[in-house]
Design an enzyme around this catalytic site. Structure first.
Site, PDB file in Angstrom:
ATOM      1  N   ASN A  42       1.012  -1.203   0.074  1.00  0.00           N
ATOM      2  CA  ASN A  42      -0.094   0.135   0.209  1.00  0.00           C
ATOM      3  C   ASN A  42       0.908   1.265   0.057  1.00  0.00           C
ATOM      4  O   ASN A  42       2.035   1.201   0.738  1.00  0.00           O
ATOM      5  CB  ASN A  42      -1.022   0.055   1.127  1.00  0.00           C
ATOM      6  CG  ASN A  42      -0.307  -0.154   2.485  1.00  0.00           C
ATOM      7  OD1 ASN A  42       0.636  -0.797   2.761  1.00  0.00           O
ATOM      8  ND2 ASN A  42      -0.933   0.588   3.643  1.00  0.00           N
ATOM      9  N   CYS A  53      -4.051   0.529  -2.360  1.00  0.00           N
ATOM     10  CA  CYS A  53      -3.901  -0.480  -1.502  1.00  0.00           C
ATOM     11  C   CYS A  53      -2.738  -1.753  -2.230  1.00  0.00           C
ATOM     12  O   CYS A  53      -2.585  -1.675  -3.299  1.00  0.00           O
ATOM     13  CB  CYS A  53      -5.426  -1.092  -1.418  1.00  0.00           C
ATOM     14  SG  CYS A  53      -6.595  -0.319  -0.600  1.00  0.00           S
ATOM     15  N   GLU A  55      -3.062  -4.642  -2.720  1.00  0.00           N
ATOM     16  CA  GLU A  55      -3.775  -5.630  -3.793  1.00  0.00           C
ATOM     17  C   GLU A  55      -3.862  -4.858  -5.098  1.00  0.00           C
ATOM     18  O   GLU A  55      -3.509  -5.591  -6.335  1.00  0.00           O
ATOM     19  CB  GLU A  55      -5.274  -5.906  -3.519  1.00  0.00           C
ATOM     20  CG  GLU A  55      -5.434  -6.502  -2.012  1.00  0.00           C
ATOM     21  CD  GLU A  55      -5.571  -5.825  -0.827  1.00  0.00           C
ATOM     22  OE1 GLU A  55      -4.936  -4.658  -0.819  1.00  0.00           O
ATOM     23  OE2 GLU A  55      -6.424  -6.014  -0.079  1.00  0.00           O
TER      24      GLU A  55
HETATM   25  N1  THU Z   1      -5.269  -1.256   2.708  1.00  0.00           N
HETATM   26  C1  THU Z   1      -4.625  -2.152   1.851  1.00  0.00           C
HETATM   27  O1  THU Z   1      -3.526  -1.776   1.161  1.00  0.00           O
HETATM   28  N2  THU Z   1      -5.450  -3.215   1.626  1.00  0.00           N
HETATM   29  C2  THU Z   1      -6.436  -3.701   2.225  1.00  0.00           C
HETATM   30  O2  THU Z   1      -6.875  -4.845   2.325  1.00  0.00           O
HETATM   31  C3  THU Z   1      -6.902  -2.762   3.316  1.00  0.00           C
HETATM   32  C4  THU Z   1      -6.342  -1.434   3.672  1.00  0.00           C
HETATM   33  C5  THU Z   1      -4.455  -0.115   3.029  1.00  0.00           C
HETATM   34  C6  THU Z   1      -5.084   1.096   2.701  1.00  0.00           C
HETATM   35  C7  THU Z   1      -4.386   2.217   3.786  1.00  0.00           C
HETATM   36  O3  THU Z   1      -3.133   2.598   3.047  1.00  0.00           O
HETATM   37  C8  THU Z   1      -4.142   1.385   4.923  1.00  0.00           C
HETATM   38  O4  THU Z   1      -4.321  -0.103   4.517  1.00  0.00           O
HETATM   39  C9  THU Z   1      -5.278   1.603   5.948  1.00  0.00           C
HETATM   40  O5  THU Z   1      -6.448   1.662   5.525  1.00  0.00           O
END
Ligand code: THU
Length: 135
Positions: A42, A53, A55
């Protein structure tokens, strides 16, 4: 590669997080048919809504390197959560379009808990890709 090994790759991917605002690092790893593993983390921004994110980082990276849906074998996602991490709604929509329907998705945490799922379970009754005309 076993699911445990792919989860280890996601844990390694998580080290590349840029998350100074949430302090919540997430890692994702895609196993490709040619054996390549693609990492995603992320990546946040001071304008919070622009954060990406793990993913989506992994999937966009794969496609940017020239891979397509049919090249993907499995995906692992991890974060420092009590239960296996659960992808956000935006990522589910993107995964729905960019992953093959039956791709095993390993949701995990840093303690080795793994929940195996597929996109249909994460995003039932989805809005699917529209027909694209060939150029
Ligand atoms: N986040 C992800 O990268 N993947 C997830 O499945 C959940 C949330 C990130 C977004 C943000 O940078 C941090 O986690 C907090 O929400």
């Amino acid at each position: 590669m076993t699911k445990e090994q792919l989860v280890k790759e996601a844990i390694a991917a998580r080290q590349k997080t840029f998350s100074p605002y949430s302090n919540f690092g997430v890692g994702a790893a895609l196993l490709m048919k040619d054996g390549t593993v693609i990492h995603g983390a992320n990546i946040e921004n001071a304008s919070f809504g622009l954060s990406n994110c793990a993913e989506r980082s992994a999937l966009f990276s794969a496609y940017s390197q020239g891979y397509h849906k049919e090249d993907i074998v499995a995906m692992a996602i991890t974060g420092d959560t009590e239960n296996p991490i659960s992808p956000c709604g935006a990522c589910r929509q993107v995964m729905n379009e960019l992953l093959p329907k039956q791709t095993p998705i390993y949701l995990s945490n840093l303690n080795g808990l793994i929940k195996e799922t597929v996109i249909k379970e994460l995003l039932p009754y989805s809005f699917d890709e529209i027909e694209h005309n060939e150029e």
